[in-house]
Design a protein around this motif. Sequence first.
Motif, short mmCIF file in Angstrom:
data_model
loop_
_atom_site.label_atom_id
_atom_site.label_comp_id
_atom_site.label_asym_id
_atom_site.label_seq_id
_atom_site.Cartn_x
_atom_site.Cartn_y
_atom_site.Cartn_z
N GLN A 1 0.82 -1.07 -0.03
CA GLN A 1 0.00 -0.02 -0.10
C GLN A 1 0.74 1.25 -0.01
OE1 GLN A 1 -3.49 0.22 2.54
NE2 GLN A 1 -3.24 -1.89 3.10
N PHE A 2 1.87 1.23 0.80
CA PHE A 2 2.89 2.37 0.85
C PHE A 2 3.42 2.80 -0.62
CE2 PHE A 2 7.08 4.33 0.90
CZ PHE A 2 6.69 5.34 1.84
N ALA A 3 3.78 1.72 -1.59
CA ALA A 3 4.30 1.82 -2.52
C ALA A 3 3.39 2.41 -3.72
CB ALA A 3 4.73 0.48 -3.16
N VAL A 4 2.12 1.84 -3.61
CA VAL A 4 1.00 2.65 -4.49
C VAL A 4 0.60 3.93 -3.80
CG1 VAL A 4 -1.40 1.93 -5.31
CG2 VAL A 4 0.08 0.12 -4.92
N GLU A 5 0.26 4.10 -2.62
CA GLU A 5 -0.28 5.30 -2.46
C GLU A 5 0.71 6.69 -2.36
OE1 GLU A 5 -3.43 6.09 -1.92
OE2 GLU A 5 -4.10 3.88 -2.38
N HIS A 6 1.94 6.19 -1.82
CA HIS A 6 2.93 7.28 -1.52
C HIS A 6 3.82 7.41 -2.50
CE1 HIS A 6 1.51 8.46 2.55
NE2 HIS A 6 1.37 7.20 3.03
N LEU A 7 4.16 6.38 -3.49
CA LEU A 7 5.23 6.71 -4.50
C LEU A 7 4.63 6.67 -5.87
CD1 LEU A 7 7.65 3.99 -3.01
CD2 LEU A 7 7.50 6.39 -2.58
N ILE A 8 3.80 5.63 -6.26
CA ILE A 8 3.29 5.77 -7.58
C ILE A 8 1.95 6.91 -7.71
CG2 ILE A 8 2.18 4.14 -9.36
CD1 ILE A 8 3.42 1.82 -8.00
N THR A 9 1.36 7.02 -6.91
CA THR A 9 0.27 7.92 -7.05
C THR A 9 0.66 9.27 -6.84
OG1 THR A 9 -1.57 6.25 -6.00
CG2 THR A 9 -2.22 8.59 -5.98
N ASN A 10 1.83 9.17 -6.17
CA ASN A 10 2.34 10.55 -5.82
C ASN A 10 3.51 10.96 -6.66
OD1 ASN A 10 1.83 12.71 -4.17
ND2 ASN A 10 3.17 12.16 -2.55
N GLU A 11 3.79 10.34 -7.86
CA GLU A 11 4.95 10.41 -8.42
C GLU A 11 5.49 11.41 -9.11
OE1 GLU A 11 5.39 8.17 -12.33
OE2 GLU A 11 3.86 6.87 -11.42
N ASP A 12 4.25 12.26 -9.44
CA ASP A 12 4.24 13.56 -10.18
C ASP A 12 5.00 14.68 -9.05
OD1 ASP A 12 3.48 12.64 -12.62
OD2 ASP A 12 1.56 13.09 -12.28
N ALA A 13 4.21 14.41 -7.92
CA ALA A 13 4.93 15.69 -6.79
C ALA A 13 6.23 15.47 -6.37
CB ALA A 13 3.93 15.41 -5.72
N ILE A 14 6.70 14.14 -6.40
CA ILE A 14 7.94 13.70 -6.09
C ILE A 14 9.03 14.16 -7.07
CG2 ILE A 14 9.75 11.60 -5.60
CD1 ILE A 14 7.26 10.08 -4.59
N ARG A 15 8.55 13.93 -8.33
CA ARG A 15 9.47 14.48 -9.48
C ARG A 15 9.58 15.99 -9.43
NH1 ARG A 15 6.65 10.26 -12.79
NH2 ARG A 15 8.28 8.83 -13.40
N ILE A 16 8.55 16.70 -9.08
CA ILE A 16 8.58 18.00 -9.15
C ILE A 16 9.32 18.52 -7.88
CG2 ILE A 16 7.50 20.22 -8.86
CD1 ILE A 16 4.81 18.90 -10.48
N ASN A 17 9.23 18.09 -6.63
CA ASN A 17 9.80 18.48 -5.34
C ASN A 17 9.91 17.43 -4.43
OD1 ASN A 17 10.93 19.80 -3.29
ND2 ASN A 17 8.93 20.90 -2.59
N PRO A 18 11.22 16.65 -4.38
CA PRO A 18 11.04 15.47 -3.28
C PRO A 18 10.93 15.83 -1.97
CG PRO A 18 12.84 15.45 -5.09
CD PRO A 18 12.04 16.76 -5.26
N GLU A 19 11.25 17.32 -1.64
CA GLU A 19 11.05 18.03 -0.35
C GLU A 19 9.85 18.00 0.02
OE1 GLU A 19 13.22 18.48 1.75
OE2 GLU A 19 15.01 18.25 0.20
N TYR A 20 8.72 17.81 -0.88
CA TYR A 20 7.22 17.90 -0.60
C TYR A 20 6.87 16.56 0.12
CZ TYR A 20 2.33 17.23 -1.48
OH TYR A 20 1.04 16.91 -1.19
N TYR A 21 7.54 15.61 -0.46
CA TYR A 21 7.13 13.93 0.06
C TYR A 21 7.48 13.98 1.65
CZ TYR A 21 8.21 9.15 0.48
OH TYR A 21 8.41 7.95 1.01
N LEU A 22 8.78 14.85 1.75
CA LEU A 22 9.37 14.50 2.97
C LEU A 22 8.77 15.55 4.27
CD1 LEU A 22 13.14 14.57 2.05
CD2 LEU A 22 11.83 12.77 2.39
N GLU A 23 8.01 16.18 3.66
CA GLU A 23 7.30 17.16 4.75
C GLU A 23 6.39 16.61 5.73
OE1 GLU A 23 5.42 20.35 2.62
OE2 GLU A 23 7.13 21.39 1.95
N SER A 24 5.76 15.74 5.23
CA SER A 24 4.85 14.85 6.39
C SER A 24 5.22 13.40 6.16
CB SER A 24 3.38 15.17 5.88
OG SER A 24 2.98 16.47 6.08
N PRO A 25 6.15 13.05 7.18
CA PRO A 25 6.59 11.54 7.22
C PRO A 25 5.51 10.62 7.39
CG PRO A 25 7.83 12.89 8.63
CD PRO A 25 6.75 13.64 8.23
N PRO A 26 5.46 9.60 6.45
CA PRO A 26 4.22 8.62 6.36
C PRO A 26 4.32 7.46 7.44
CG PRO A 26 5.64 8.16 4.73
CD PRO A 26 6.32 9.31 5.26
#
Length: 266
Positions: free
Chosen positions: A176-201
């Motif tokens: 679930q982590f892979a699907v929800e936080h990585l694949i679903t969120n991949e556009d945001a990660i590409r633009i700004n990895p720091e955004y992904y790190l702001e709210s630790p999952p």
Amino acid sequence: MKNQIAFVLITLALFSCNSKQQEKNNPKKEIVQESSKANKTENTAKTAHYEISVYDDPQFTDRILDTRESLKQLSNEKLFSNISAKLTAKLDEKQHQFFKTNADYELLSFAKGSIFQNNSEDYIFIVYDAKNNRTKILLFNATTNTYAELYKDIKVENGLENADCGSYSFGTLDYQFAVEHLITNEDAIRINPEYYLESPPVKITDISKDENFALQDGCFSKKASKKNFENTLCISTSPVYNNWDCLKYNKTTNTFLIFYSQAFAD
């Protein structure tokens, strides 16, 4: 006549003695009792249903092919290694050395706190295993100085299966982590990895005191104790909503129970 009566009495006495001796030498009653206890213990063990990681379950091999391909692509684009570099820099020397030694692990999230013992400095790591093309949840037990993989080395019982929570997501938490936080969120990660790190999952917390949790609106396992919420291990199940699944460690059985879930918008 007297001799006949005496003979009968002697015969009855001998029969009684032999019967008692046979009972003593043939403890069927004790065997039945012990067998009953063994069956009760075996039945108790069978009541726990431990999950198999979706990655290891043959029946889902074809279903998760696209997910694996997406993870591999994100890793090849160096998105995971960039996140890993930022996170490993925050670790102490011991944990930093662990990831240096295990170069196939790309660190995607971590939290530090007491998981296995009160006041211990344990860790949870969520990593992408580049060699095996999958996400994994790793745990470091500071008391025993050992690392373990959730589902593989430490079993997980999903206490929410029959809890009527009213929500369902396919797959175990590592998937679930892979699907929800990585694949679903991949556009945001590409633009700004720091955004992904702001709210630790992931977090280790007391959910009764943590503002991210609304226990009155969440769902509890029927096996859950509502007396102690300290040292709870929680994994986010959505990058958009305030959704979590939480686990509690059982030292006696060396297992985790998924005992709480919340799935609703902020």
